[in-house]
Design a protein around this motif. Structure first.
Motif, short mmCIF file in Angstrom:
data_model
loop_
_atom_site.label_atom_id
_atom_site.label_comp_id
_atom_site.label_asym_id
_atom_site.label_seq_id
_atom_site.Cartn_x
_atom_site.Cartn_y
_atom_site.Cartn_z
N GLU A 129 0.86 -1.20 -0.07
CA GLU A 129 -0.08 -0.07 0.04
C GLU A 129 0.92 1.18 -0.11
OE1 GLU A 129 -3.54 2.07 -0.33
OE2 GLU A 129 -3.28 0.05 -0.59
N TYR A 130 2.14 0.98 0.50
CA TYR A 130 2.79 2.52 0.61
C TYR A 130 3.34 2.60 -0.74
CZ TYR A 130 7.34 5.08 1.62
OH TYR A 130 8.09 5.99 1.73
N PHE A 131 4.00 1.70 -1.36
CA PHE A 131 4.22 2.10 -2.81
C PHE A 131 3.00 2.21 -3.85
CE2 PHE A 131 7.99 -0.44 -1.26
CZ PHE A 131 9.11 0.43 -1.51
N MET A 142 4.72 -7.76 -1.05
CA MET A 142 4.74 -6.92 0.05
C MET A 142 3.13 -6.31 0.53
SD MET A 142 7.00 -3.94 -2.14
CE MET A 142 8.58 -4.15 -2.69
N GLU A 143 2.27 -7.18 -0.01
CA GLU A 143 0.91 -7.09 0.57
C GLU A 143 0.77 -7.88 2.08
OE1 GLU A 143 -1.52 -5.68 -0.75
OE2 GLU A 143 -1.47 -5.76 -2.99
N HIS A 144 1.89 -8.48 2.42
CA HIS A 144 1.81 -9.12 3.58
C HIS A 144 3.10 -8.80 4.58
CE1 HIS A 144 -0.85 -12.24 1.99
NE2 HIS A 144 -0.26 -12.25 0.77
N VAL A 145 3.73 -7.46 4.19
CA VAL A 145 4.59 -7.06 4.93
C VAL A 145 4.10 -5.75 5.60
CG1 VAL A 145 7.03 -6.07 5.13
CG2 VAL A 145 6.54 -8.00 3.48
N VAL A 146 3.93 -5.79 7.05
CA VAL A 146 2.89 -4.49 7.35
C VAL A 146 4.12 -3.66 8.00
CG1 VAL A 146 1.20 -5.96 8.13
CG2 VAL A 146 3.16 -5.79 9.69
#
Length: 235
Positions: A129-131, A142-146
């Motif tokens: 979400e950041y990117f 990255m969807e699973h890296v909070v």
């Protein structure tokens, strides 16, 4: 605010070794409102499950007057007291006159429900979400890296929002990263289903994570639900 609308929760371990999700709700005697907390432990080990239960319990015990961000921080203090490295992401909701105030860290979500469609109220705190918001490339992993969690968050990193009217749905990513919004809408539109059906559908459709949902029905006076029947409480 007097009385609470019916609410239902369900959780399944799925293919994981243990269920590291946790839900807690608490209404102090004589105090207004009820606090809802849904936490998802980071990992698939005993420390993750303990972190989720500890954070959710401490958050739910937070007085409604203190607000949901304070509940997240109470969960953090509870984890620090327990020690260790276990961590969790969490979403907390507290009612106020006409709606709910919400706070979250990580990728647990809150949705508003108007009797027909859900509306996502939270924004995942993940690398993806950041990117994505910066229109930069990202990978599915990255969807699973909070980027925030109960143990690590600073007060200014806690997400906050509110919603007026309707019902409320809280979910762990084992539900919302498996079920598309249209499927969630169809399930919640059937008065005989609810949190239990959401969780069962997520597992049946191949979910690889714990799946947990908490659904708070719209107030009885809400025009969207005047003609509906009560939900059966999830087992």
């Amino acid at each position: 605010m007097t009385g609470f609308p019916p609410w239902h929760t369900a959780s399944e371990r799925g293919p994981r070794e243990r269920n590291a999700d946790a839900v807690s709700a608490y209404a102090a005697a004589g105090a207004p409102g009820i606090t809802f907390a849904l936490a998802d432990g980071v990992g698939d080990d005993p420390a993750a499950g303990l972190a989720a239960r500890t954070a959710a319990t401490a958050a739910a015990r937070t007085p409604v007057a203190d607000g949901p961000a304070a509940a997240i921080l109470n969960g953090q203090r509870a984890l620090q007291k327990v020690g260790g490295t276990g961590d969790a992401v969490m979403v907390v909701a507290m009612p106020f006159e006409g709606g709910y105030r919400i706070a979250w860290v990580g990728d647990s979500r809150a949705y508003g429900w108007d009797g027909h469609m859900i509306r996502k109220l939270t924004e995942d705190h993940t690398m993806a979400e950041y990117f994505r918001r910066r229109r930069q490339p990202y990978t599915p992993r990255m969807e699973h890296v909070v980027t925030t969690s109960v143990r690590t968050t600073r007060p200014d990193e806690i997400g906050t929002t509110e919603v007026i009217g309707g019902g409320l749905l809280l979910t762990s990513d084992g539900v919302h990263k498996v079920l598309p919004p249209s499927t969630i809408d169809a399930i919640l539109a059937d008065p005989s289903r609810g949190a239990a059906a959401l969780v069962a559908a997520a597992i049946e459709l191949g979910g690889r994570d714990n799946a947990t949902a908490l659904f708070v029905e719209p107030p009885a006076a809400d025009p969207a639900v005047i003609a509906t029947e009560p939900f059966r409480t999830a087992a």
